[in-house]
Design a protein around this motif. Structure first.
Motif, PDB file in Angstrom:
ATOM      1  N   LEU A 145      42.058 -80.906  32.230  1.00  0.00           N
ATOM      2  CA  LEU A 145      42.437 -81.700  33.399  1.00  0.00           C
ATOM      3  C   LEU A 145      42.738 -83.153  33.022  1.00  0.00           C
ATOM      4  O   LEU A 145      43.732 -83.727  33.482  1.00  0.00           O
ATOM      5  CB  LEU A 145      41.338 -81.640  34.450  1.00  0.00           C
ATOM      6  CG  LEU A 145      41.145 -80.283  35.133  1.00  0.00           C
ATOM      7  CD1 LEU A 145      39.927 -80.317  36.030  1.00  0.00           C
ATOM      8  CD2 LEU A 145      42.379 -79.878  35.902  1.00  0.00           C
ATOM      9  N   LEU A 146      41.903 -83.739  32.173  1.00  0.00           N
ATOM     10  CA  LEU A 146      42.121 -85.128  31.753  1.00  0.00           C
ATOM     11  C   LEU A 146      43.395 -85.275  30.924  1.00  0.00           C
ATOM     12  O   LEU A 146      44.158 -86.234  31.100  1.00  0.00           O
ATOM     13  CB  LEU A 146      40.920 -85.643  30.978  1.00  0.00           C
ATOM     14  CG  LEU A 146      39.648 -85.894  31.784  1.00  0.00           C
ATOM     15  CD1 LEU A 146      38.496 -86.257  30.856  1.00  0.00           C
ATOM     16  CD2 LEU A 146      39.869 -86.973  32.812  1.00  0.00           C
ATOM     17  N   SER A 147      43.637 -84.346  30.028  1.00  0.00           N
ATOM     18  CA  SER A 147      44.846 -84.414  29.197  1.00  0.00           C
ATOM     19  C   SER A 147      46.100 -84.206  30.030  1.00  0.00           C
ATOM     20  O   SER A 147      47.127 -84.850  29.792  1.00  0.00           O
ATOM     21  CB  SER A 147      44.782 -83.365  28.088  1.00  0.00           C
ATOM     22  OG  SER A 147      43.716 -83.635  27.224  1.00  0.00           O
ATOM     23  N   THR A 148      46.026 -83.327  31.016  1.00  0.00           N
ATOM     24  CA  THR A 148      47.163 -83.119  31.906  1.00  0.00           C
ATOM     25  C   THR A 148      47.444 -84.379  32.715  1.00  0.00           C
ATOM     26  O   THR A 148      48.602 -84.795  32.864  1.00  0.00           O
ATOM     27  CB  THR A 148      46.908 -81.925  32.835  1.00  0.00           C
ATOM     28  OG1 THR A 148      46.679 -80.762  32.028  1.00  0.00           O
ATOM     29  CG2 THR A 148      48.082 -81.674  33.747  1.00  0.00           C
ATOM     30  N   ALA A 149      46.388 -84.997  33.245  1.00  0.00           N
ATOM     31  CA  ALA A 149      46.565 -86.236  34.004  1.00  0.00           C
ATOM     32  C   ALA A 149      47.140 -87.339  33.119  1.00  0.00           C
ATOM     33  O   ALA A 149      48.009 -88.103  33.556  1.00  0.00           O
ATOM     34  CB  ALA A 149      45.234 -86.681  34.602  1.00  0.00           C
ATOM     35  N   THR A 156      49.731 -81.392  23.993  1.00  0.00           N
ATOM     36  CA  THR A 156      49.131 -80.472  23.020  1.00  0.00           C
ATOM     37  C   THR A 156      47.647 -80.301  23.286  1.00  0.00           C
ATOM     38  O   THR A 156      47.121 -79.175  23.235  1.00  0.00           O
ATOM     39  CB  THR A 156      49.364 -80.992  21.587  1.00  0.00           C
ATOM     40  OG1 THR A 156      50.763 -81.163  21.384  1.00  0.00           O
ATOM     41  CG2 THR A 156      48.815 -80.032  20.553  1.00  0.00           C
ATOM     42  N   GLU A 157      46.934 -81.391  23.576  1.00  0.00           N
ATOM     43  CA  GLU A 157      45.519 -81.306  23.919  1.00  0.00           C
ATOM     44  C   GLU A 157      45.300 -80.448  25.153  1.00  0.00           C
ATOM     45  O   GLU A 157      44.368 -79.643  25.199  1.00  0.00           O
ATOM     46  CB  GLU A 157      44.943 -82.695  24.188  1.00  0.00           C
ATOM     47  CG  GLU A 157      44.710 -83.533  22.973  1.00  0.00           C
ATOM     48  CD  GLU A 157      44.170 -84.899  23.340  1.00  0.00           C
ATOM     49  OE1 GLU A 157      43.782 -85.110  24.510  1.00  0.00           O
ATOM     50  OE2 GLU A 157      44.131 -85.760  22.456  1.00  0.00           O
ATOM     51  N   ALA A 158      46.142 -80.614  26.161  1.00  0.00           N
ATOM     52  CA  ALA A 158      46.002 -79.836  27.389  1.00  0.00           C
ATOM     53  C   ALA A 158      46.201 -78.345  27.124  1.00  0.00           C
ATOM     54  O   ALA A 158      45.438 -77.506  27.629  1.00  0.00           O
ATOM     55  CB  ALA A 158      46.986 -80.329  28.445  1.00  0.00           C
ATOM     56  N   VAL A 159      47.196 -78.007  26.316  1.00  0.00           N
ATOM     57  CA  VAL A 159      47.461 -76.601  26.006  1.00  0.00           C
ATOM     58  C   VAL A 159      46.304 -75.992  25.214  1.00  0.00           C
ATOM     59  O   VAL A 159      45.819 -74.896  25.527  1.00  0.00           O
ATOM     60  CB  VAL A 159      48.795 -76.457  25.240  1.00  0.00           C
ATOM     61  CG1 VAL A 159      48.963 -75.065  24.666  1.00  0.00           C
ATOM     62  CG2 VAL A 159      49.956 -76.805  26.152  1.00  0.00           C
TER      63      VAL A 159
END
Length: 137
Positions: A33-37, A103-106
């Protein structure tokens, strides 16, 4: 992201520990969630900067001598930073940062799915259980 990676390594060595599964699930979900934001925020910043041709980047300066286009080289004492390369530098730093955040979000999403499968939740969980029984039996 580092904490999720460490927990994922611990889970890979201790597949039977339910507490580690729940820790991986919660940490990876939070990181996803944080990486997507972060990636959405960076995409918005890039879009606004390109659309305004960088004028928002030099808005904090109180000089009337600043050009409408932030790419134009100008040096003024009224600005607390050098405005000559702010546009190109900001974009050069934001694009790789956005790539890394995506990349972190994935990867965090994949860790979240693995944690769900290990807990027996989801469509792949039943086939995983059957494969584990065949491998141990």
């Amino acid at each position: 992201s580092i904490a999720v990676g460490i927990v994922a390594i611990l889970v890979s060595h201790n597949l039977s520990r339910a507490a580690l599964h729940w820790t991986l699930l919660s940490a990876s979900l939070l990181n996803c969630l944080l990486s997507t934001a972060c990636s959405v925020g960076l995409a918005l910043a890039i879009a606004l900067t390109v659309h305004s041709r960088g004028t928002h980047l030099v808005r904090g300066c109180n000089s009337t001598a600043l050009p409408a286009d932030a790419r134009a080289a100008i040096a003024t004492n009224d600005c607390p930073f050098n405005t000559t390369r702010i546009y190109d530098t900001a974009l050069a730093l934001w694009f790789p940062s956005m790539l890394l955040a995506v990349t972190e979000a994935v990867l965090s999403g994949r860790c979240c799915l693995v944690a769900l499968i290990l807990r027996g939740i989801g469509p792949c969980a039943r086939s995983y259980d059957k494969e584990q029984v065949r491998a141990t039996g």
